[in-house]
Every structure is written in structure tokens, then in C-alpha cells.
Design a protein around this motif. Sequence first.
Motif, PDB file in Angstrom:
ATOM      1  N   PHE A 101      40.014 -18.915   4.077  1.00  0.00           N
ATOM      2  CA  PHE A 101      38.741 -17.991   4.617  1.00  0.00           C
ATOM      3  C   PHE A 101      38.097 -18.998   5.982  1.00  0.00           C
ATOM      4  N   ASP A 102      38.000 -20.099   5.880  1.00  0.00           N
ATOM      5  CA  ASP A 102      37.491 -20.801   6.931  1.00  0.00           C
ATOM      6  C   ASP A 102      38.548 -20.702   8.244  1.00  0.00           C
ATOM      7  N   ASN A 103      39.785 -20.759   7.851  1.00  0.00           N
ATOM      8  CA  ASN A 103      40.787 -20.728   8.780  1.00  0.00           C
ATOM      9  C   ASN A 103      40.776 -19.220   9.599  1.00  0.00           C
ATOM     10  N   ILE A 104      40.302 -18.201   8.572  1.00  0.00           N
ATOM     11  CA  ILE A 104      40.505 -16.861   9.178  1.00  0.00           C
ATOM     12  C   ILE A 104      39.304 -16.756  10.008  1.00  0.00           C
ATOM     13  N   LYS A 136      37.537 -14.567  -7.432  1.00  0.00           N
ATOM     14  CA  LYS A 136      36.222 -15.347  -7.307  1.00  0.00           C
ATOM     15  C   LYS A 136      35.732 -15.636  -5.954  1.00  0.00           C
ATOM     16  N   VAL A 137      36.877 -16.375  -5.330  1.00  0.00           N
ATOM     17  CA  VAL A 137      36.485 -16.922  -4.012  1.00  0.00           C
ATOM     18  C   VAL A 137      36.693 -15.829  -2.928  1.00  0.00           C
ATOM     19  N   TYR A 138      37.270 -14.845  -3.174  1.00  0.00           N
ATOM     20  CA  TYR A 138      37.421 -13.768  -2.151  1.00  0.00           C
ATOM     21  C   TYR A 138      36.386 -13.090  -2.174  1.00  0.00           C
ATOM     22  N   GLN A 139      35.691 -12.653  -3.366  1.00  0.00           N
ATOM     23  CA  GLN A 139      34.312 -12.075  -3.463  1.00  0.00           C
ATOM     24  C   GLN A 139      33.449 -12.863  -2.847  1.00  0.00           C
ATOM     25  N   THR A 140      33.369 -14.160  -2.926  1.00  0.00           N
ATOM     26  CA  THR A 140      31.928 -14.979  -2.201  1.00  0.00           C
ATOM     27  C   THR A 140      32.239 -14.981  -0.656  1.00  0.00           C
ATOM     28  N   GLU A 141      33.706 -14.956  -0.330  1.00  0.00           N
ATOM     29  CA  GLU A 141      33.914 -15.067   1.079  1.00  0.00           C
ATOM     30  C   GLU A 141      33.658 -13.706   2.032  1.00  0.00           C
ATOM     31  N   LEU A 142      34.018 -12.763   1.369  1.00  0.00           N
ATOM     32  CA  LEU A 142      33.902 -11.181   1.925  1.00  0.00           C
ATOM     33  C   LEU A 142      32.801 -10.427   1.301  1.00  0.00           C
ATOM     34  N   ALA A 143      32.061  -9.638   2.145  1.00  0.00           N
ATOM     35  CA  ALA A 143      31.011  -8.731   1.697  1.00  0.00           C
ATOM     36  C   ALA A 143      31.564  -7.131   1.548  1.00  0.00           C
ATOM     37  N   LYS A 144      30.846  -6.517   0.647  1.00  0.00           N
ATOM     38  CA  LYS A 144      31.159  -4.964   0.586  1.00  0.00           C
ATOM     39  C   LYS A 144      30.683  -4.216   1.780  1.00  0.00           C
ATOM     40  N   PRO A 145      31.287  -3.179   2.349  1.00  0.00           N
ATOM     41  CA  PRO A 145      32.598  -2.760   1.695  1.00  0.00           C
ATOM     42  C   PRO A 145      33.663  -3.648   2.041  1.00  0.00           C
ATOM     43  N   TYR A 146      34.618  -4.116   0.980  1.00  0.00           N
ATOM     44  CA  TYR A 146      35.762  -5.105   1.067  1.00  0.00           C
ATOM     45  C   TYR A 146      36.868  -4.315   2.045  1.00  0.00           C
ATOM     46  N   PRO A 147      37.483  -4.944   2.689  1.00  0.00           N
ATOM     47  CA  PRO A 147      38.639  -4.641   3.329  1.00  0.00           C
ATOM     48  C   PRO A 147      39.577  -4.009   2.291  1.00  0.00           C
TER      49      PRO A 147
END
Length: 171
Positions: A101-104, A136-147
Motif C-alpha cells: 500500500f505504500d508502493n500503491i 486487517k492491514v487492508y482495512q487500515t490502509e483504505l477507508a470506506k467505501p472500500y473499492p
Amino acid sequence: MSTYTNKLISAFSSALLTGACLFTVTVSANAAVSPDADTVAITHKNAKVSKSKPIFYGDGGAYPFSDAVRVGDTLYLSGQIGFKNDKLVKGGVKAETKQIFDNIQAILLQYGYQKSNLIKCSAMLTDMKDFADFNKVYQTELAKPYPVRSTFGVAGLAAGASVEIECIAAK
């Protein structure tokens, strides 16, 4: 197969091909080409589709692919693994997902997008037992509404990675 089945398949295929050709002719008849031929606008009743030439970003370094491709306002990112300074980070799926997610984020910012522009992510895990830690990491890196997202279990990934994520962003 029986003769009846072959005839049925042949008739269905012909009907499908005819329908596709008629759709193509209809769309072509409604296409308006811009003077620079970089874009084509297609209109049909209330729908409007715009097509523009793809713009390829980054050379992938030592790898045979682009970092991202933009078509119109949509940015398609190549799959990312947890590389930092040309090496896979240590620490397993959580550390790799964080680095991904840092790279993205870096790629998105470089081309004028942000994480909130993500509309689709595809994730590949070499061990589906890591799914909960990945989430767990995915949810901390992205906010709702999720893709929207697809997650696949795979036999292996480049460089021995545990996870790979590819995304699409749109403005």
C-alpha cells in the motif's frame, strides 16, 4: 455430440455473431471522431462513452511492464508486491501488505491520484490462511467505501512474495 446439439450450437453461434455485428454497426454509426483522433465519443440515447489513447507510465525498471496505464480518467496499476529498495520486506503477509500500500500510494500520487480514487483491487495470496491478517492491514490502509475487490489463492508469486495487489483508480 448429437446432430441436433451441433445444429443448435451452430444456430446459437450465428445468432450471437449477427447480434454482435449489428451492435458494432450501430455504435460505429453513432461515433464522432475528434480532429486529433486521440478520442472517440460514442453516444447512444442517453449513454455516452469516451475512448482515449492509453498513456503508459514508468518503464518497470528491469521488468517488462509499465508501472501504470491511464485511459481517460482511469489509471490501471501493475500488480505490486512488498518491495522496498528492490528487496522483499521481511515480516510476512502483514509487512508485505503494508509495503504494497505504500508502493500503491506512491504510484497514485505520482500520477495525480490518491487512495480514495481506487475503485477495484485484486489481491493474490499464496496462503489463504493469511486472509484475516491481510484484511486487517487492508482495512487500515483504505477507508470506506472500500473499492470492489477479488482475492485469489495462488500457487506462487514473483520474488517469493506472500501477497500481490493490483488496482484500478478513477477520477
